[in-house]
Write a protein that holds these residues in place. Structure first.
Motif, short mmCIF file in Angstrom:
data_model
loop_
_atom_site.label_atom_id
_atom_site.label_comp_id
_atom_site.label_asym_id
_atom_site.label_seq_id
_atom_site.Cartn_x
_atom_site.Cartn_y
_atom_site.Cartn_z
N THR A 232 -121.78 -50.65 -60.45
CA THR A 232 -120.55 -50.46 -59.35
C THR A 232 -119.41 -50.93 -60.05
N GLU A 233 -119.72 -52.34 -60.45
CA GLU A 233 -118.48 -53.10 -61.04
C GLU A 233 -117.90 -52.38 -62.22
N ARG A 234 -118.80 -51.73 -62.95
CA ARG A 234 -118.38 -50.90 -64.31
C ARG A 234 -117.52 -49.68 -63.77
N ALA A 235 -118.24 -49.04 -63.00
CA ALA A 235 -117.51 -47.87 -62.54
C ALA A 235 -116.17 -48.11 -61.82
N SER A 236 -115.96 -49.24 -61.13
CA SER A 236 -114.76 -49.35 -60.44
C SER A 236 -113.75 -50.05 -61.72
N LYS A 237 -114.05 -50.31 -62.69
CA LYS A 237 -113.21 -50.70 -63.77
C LYS A 237 -112.76 -49.54 -64.48
N ARG A 238 -113.74 -48.76 -64.69
CA ARG A 238 -113.45 -47.35 -65.41
C ARG A 238 -112.43 -46.44 -64.63
N PHE A 239 -112.54 -46.86 -63.32
CA PHE A 239 -111.47 -46.04 -62.33
C PHE A 239 -110.08 -46.60 -62.36
N ASP A 240 -110.08 -48.05 -62.42
CA ASP A 240 -109.01 -48.56 -62.29
C ASP A 240 -108.22 -48.35 -63.76
N GLN A 241 -109.14 -48.06 -64.99
CA GLN A 241 -108.23 -48.05 -66.29
C GLN A 241 -107.73 -46.63 -66.30
N VAL A 242 -108.66 -45.64 -65.78
CA VAL A 242 -107.85 -44.23 -65.39
C VAL A 242 -106.82 -44.23 -64.79
N GLN A 243 -106.75 -44.93 -63.73
CA GLN A 243 -105.70 -44.82 -62.64
C GLN A 243 -104.30 -45.62 -63.43
N LYS A 244 -104.39 -46.41 -64.18
CA LYS A 244 -103.47 -47.12 -64.89
C LYS A 244 -102.94 -46.25 -66.05
N GLN A 245 -103.75 -45.49 -66.74
CA GLN A 245 -103.52 -44.53 -67.77
C GLN A 245 -102.60 -43.26 -67.06
N ARG A 246 -103.11 -42.83 -66.02
CA ARG A 246 -102.41 -41.89 -65.28
C ARG A 246 -100.92 -42.36 -64.81
N ASN A 247 -100.77 -43.43 -64.31
CA ASN A 247 -99.71 -44.02 -63.57
C ASN A 247 -98.47 -43.99 -65.00
N LYS A 248 -99.22 -44.39 -66.10
CA LYS A 248 -98.28 -44.80 -67.15
C LYS A 248 -97.87 -43.46 -67.83
N LEU A 249 -98.65 -42.33 -67.77
CA LEU A 249 -98.35 -41.08 -68.19
C LEU A 249 -97.30 -40.32 -67.35
N ASN A 250 -97.56 -40.75 -66.15
CA ASN A 250 -96.53 -40.10 -64.90
C ASN A 250 -95.10 -40.62 -65.15
N LYS A 251 -95.06 -41.98 -65.45
CA LYS A 251 -93.96 -42.65 -65.84
C LYS A 251 -93.08 -42.02 -67.06
N LEU A 252 -93.85 -41.80 -67.88
CA LEU A 252 -93.53 -41.41 -69.35
C LEU A 252 -92.79 -40.06 -69.17
N ILE A 253 -93.63 -38.87 -68.18
CA ILE A 253 -93.01 -37.65 -68.20
C ILE A 253 -92.00 -37.82 -67.14
N SER A 254 -92.01 -38.68 -66.21
CA SER A 254 -90.77 -38.93 -65.18
C SER A 254 -89.39 -39.26 -66.03
N GLY A 255 -89.89 -40.31 -67.04
CA GLY A 255 -88.53 -40.79 -67.76
C GLY A 255 -88.16 -39.88 -68.75
N GLY A 256 -88.90 -38.80 -69.31
CA GLY A 256 -88.44 -37.68 -70.19
C GLY A 256 -87.83 -36.75 -69.52
N LEU A 257 -88.20 -36.44 -68.26
CA LEU A 257 -87.17 -35.40 -67.37
C LEU A 257 -85.91 -35.87 -66.94
N GLN A 258 -85.80 -37.18 -66.72
CA GLN A 258 -84.78 -37.79 -66.24
C GLN A 258 -83.56 -37.80 -67.65
N ALA A 259 -84.14 -38.08 -68.55
CA ALA A 259 -83.25 -38.16 -69.70
C ALA A 259 -82.85 -36.87 -70.26
N SER A 260 -83.60 -35.72 -69.99
CA SER A 260 -83.28 -34.51 -70.31
C SER A 260 -82.18 -34.01 -69.42
N ILE A 261 -82.16 -34.65 -68.12
CA ILE A 261 -80.90 -34.14 -67.12
C ILE A 261 -79.60 -34.45 -67.43
#
Length: 261
Positions: A232-261
């Motif tokens: 359960t702990e390993r699954a929770s850690k994997r989930f947290d890592q995926v969430q962090k990567q997803r949030n990071k990617l969303n910020k990069l995409i959001s930053g790229g869109l703002q820069a292009s405006i």
């Protein structure tokens, strides 16, 4: 179809110590399409209480206790494996939960009920799957098992017997279990005599087994609980890592869109 009184207790909460106790573990598979085998419904039917959730697949072994026909009955519901799948194809956490089921009803179960929907087609793959999953237990499960055929539509005892005669795999399963069987038609929730006869068959099995319950290794229970925590702990850690990567990617995409405006 289930009565609302008296209340149902969890095993941990109950302080009742009647003269007669029956401890039952429900085991079995589920269909390849993922639909349930009906173990949770059977647990509710036996206890005459809606205590197991039938709207979802059982993920953890759960124990509930209730007085039924002057007997204190404990029923443990377990995760099901997919009929026909090898044990290696069953998720590790499900395997651990199936193993842990015997520790949910201390000091150990009197009987395993192998729940088999009568509408299910049984092949040689199902036979191999059943043998492999029964090996999850450290005891001779077959000598403590009653095959419980179930139906959700009207079906006669004669139809059940006819299906058994035509299916070598079902015949093999029954032979392994000492030809002990029972049929429950859960479409007829008012017929409590079906349950009374089942409990009488369980008591006969207990008598034939010298009034011994299945032996349970406490140290194994502790090991299983540790395994579950680690997984359960390993699954929770994997989930947290995926969430962090997803949030990071969303910020990069959001930053790229703002820069292009």
């Amino acid at each position: 179809p289930y009565s609302t009184n008296p209340p149902c207790y969890t095993v941990e909460d109950s302080q009742i110590h009647p003269a007669t106790q029956l401890r039952i573990v429900l085991i079995g598979g589920r269909r390849s399409d993922g639909s349930p085998s009906g173990k949770s419904s059977i647990g509710n039917f036996i206890l005459d209480q809606h205590v197991f959730d039938t709207s979802r697949r059982t993920a953890q072994s759960e124990a509930r206790q209730q007085e039924v026909f002057s007997r204190q009955v404990t029923v443990v519901d377990t995760p099901g494996w997919r009929w026909g799948d090898s044990r290696e194809e069953t998720p590790k956490l499900d395997q651990i939960e199936i193993q842990n089921s015997v520790h949910r009803c201390p000091p150990g179960p009197h009987v395993f009920l192998l729940v088999i929907p009568i509408s299910l087609h049984f092949s040689q793959r199902v036979k191999a799957s059943l043998k492999q999953h029964f090996e999850l237990f450290n005891v001779d499960v077959f000598s403590h098992t009653i095959v419980l055929f179930t139906a959700v539509a009207q079906c006669s005892d004669e139809e059940v017997e006819f299906k058994i005669r035509r299916n070598p795999v079902l015949q093999w399963i029954l032979q392994q279990c000492g030809n002990r069987k029972h049929f429950l038609n859960i479409s007829n929730g008012e017929d409590r005599d079906q349950v009374k006869k089942l409990l009488e068959k369980i008591e006969t099995l207990i008598t034939n087994n010298g009034f011994r319950h299945c032996p349970v290794d406490r140290s194994q229970g502790e090991t299983l609980r540790k395994e579950m925590r680690d997984l359960t702990e390993r699954a929770s850690k994997r989930f947290d890592q995926v969430q962090k990567q997803r949030n990071k990617l969303n910020k990069l995409i959001s930053g790229g869109l703002q820069a292009s405006i």
